[in-house]
Design an enzyme around this catalytic site. Sequence first.
Site, PDB file in Angstrom:
ATOM      1  N   VAL A  47       5.476   3.665   0.122  1.00 27.31           N
ATOM      2  CA  VAL A  47       5.729   5.116   0.042  1.00 27.31           C
ATOM      3  C   VAL A  47       7.096   5.495   0.578  1.00 27.31           C
ATOM      4  CG1 VAL A  47       4.992   7.343   0.979  1.00 27.31           C
ATOM      5  CG2 VAL A  47       3.289   5.735   0.122  1.00 27.31           C
ATOM      6  N   ASP A  70       1.119   2.797   2.366  1.00 25.93           N
ATOM      7  CA  ASP A  70       2.217   2.193   3.111  1.00 25.93           C
ATOM      8  C   ASP A  70       1.687   1.672   4.442  1.00 25.93           C
ATOM      9  OD1 ASP A  70       5.551   2.634   2.694  1.00 25.93           O
ATOM     10  OD2 ASP A  70       4.860   1.876   4.625  1.00 25.93           O
ATOM     11  N   HIS A 117       7.737  -6.507  -1.276  1.00 24.66           N
ATOM     12  CA  HIS A 117       8.550  -7.355  -2.148  1.00 24.66           C
ATOM     13  C   HIS A 117       8.398  -8.845  -1.833  1.00 24.66           C
ATOM     14  CE1 HIS A 117      10.025  -3.599  -3.450  1.00 24.66           C
ATOM     15  NE2 HIS A 117      11.019  -3.470  -2.587  1.00 24.66           N
ATOM     16  N   ASP A 143      11.444  -3.796  -8.304  1.00 30.95           N
ATOM     17  CA  ASP A 143      12.363  -4.610  -7.495  1.00 30.95           C
ATOM     18  C   ASP A 143      12.024  -6.091  -7.594  1.00 30.95           C
ATOM     19  OD1 ASP A 143      13.352  -2.144  -6.875  1.00 30.95           O
ATOM     20  OD2 ASP A 143      12.758  -2.170  -4.781  1.00 30.95           O
TER      21      ASP A 143
END
Length: 240
Positions: A47, A70, A117, A143
């Site tokens: 978030v 998050d 990620h 990403d």
Amino acid sequence: MNERTITSLHATKTGKISTKWESYLPYYDRLFGLLQACRISLLEIGVQNGGSLETWAEYFQAGQHFVGCDIDATCGLLAFDDPRIRVVVGDINEPLTFQKISSISPAFDIIIDDGSHMSADILRSFMTYFPMVKPGGLYIVEDAHSLYLDHYGGGILNESGACSFFKKLVDIIGFQFWSGQMSIATYLRTFFPFQSIPDFILEGWIESIEFRNSIITINKSLVPGHEKLGMALVSGCCKL
């Protein structure tokens, strides 16, 4: 022409901060265009400042749920004027977090992974949350350039990383043409102990995978199955 595009909303945003790579915006306009007027539910993993949740809610004005998750506890302090936006604080891959998210919406039309990620986290999240994607829905890894980087647990030659996994899923889409050579369990043995392949892979729920610079988009089939080619349809009346 509809001026309410993700590109324009992001460019003129005045609320909470949102950061997106430039190439994402026109791609999302094309990808989400047919869903814009639908009563969708969307989950965003990661978030940060909460700005993208506002953008999604403004773009999908008929949408039902916009859930952000998050691990940062300060995200729990975020306040939104739109009651459709909810934030769940916790590790996306913990069972309690899953329970909190599924209690808000049991299924989603769109899931966007913009979380840690880390290659291992991306894999775990995909295995857990892709089954929550509605038939015909989308699962997006943002990403994805991180999957080429060693310090995110990736690497171009890392055969057990998330990038290699998603590349192998491309072959699962065409399983009907090599099913006589080996099983899916054997082909994906790098990633799963034998006989522990997720059901959604075995059942053929993956319709397509698109790789773009830094984005991977997985489309869920409307109906499961591996024989997706269909019949050869012949038209015309003349033959040489």
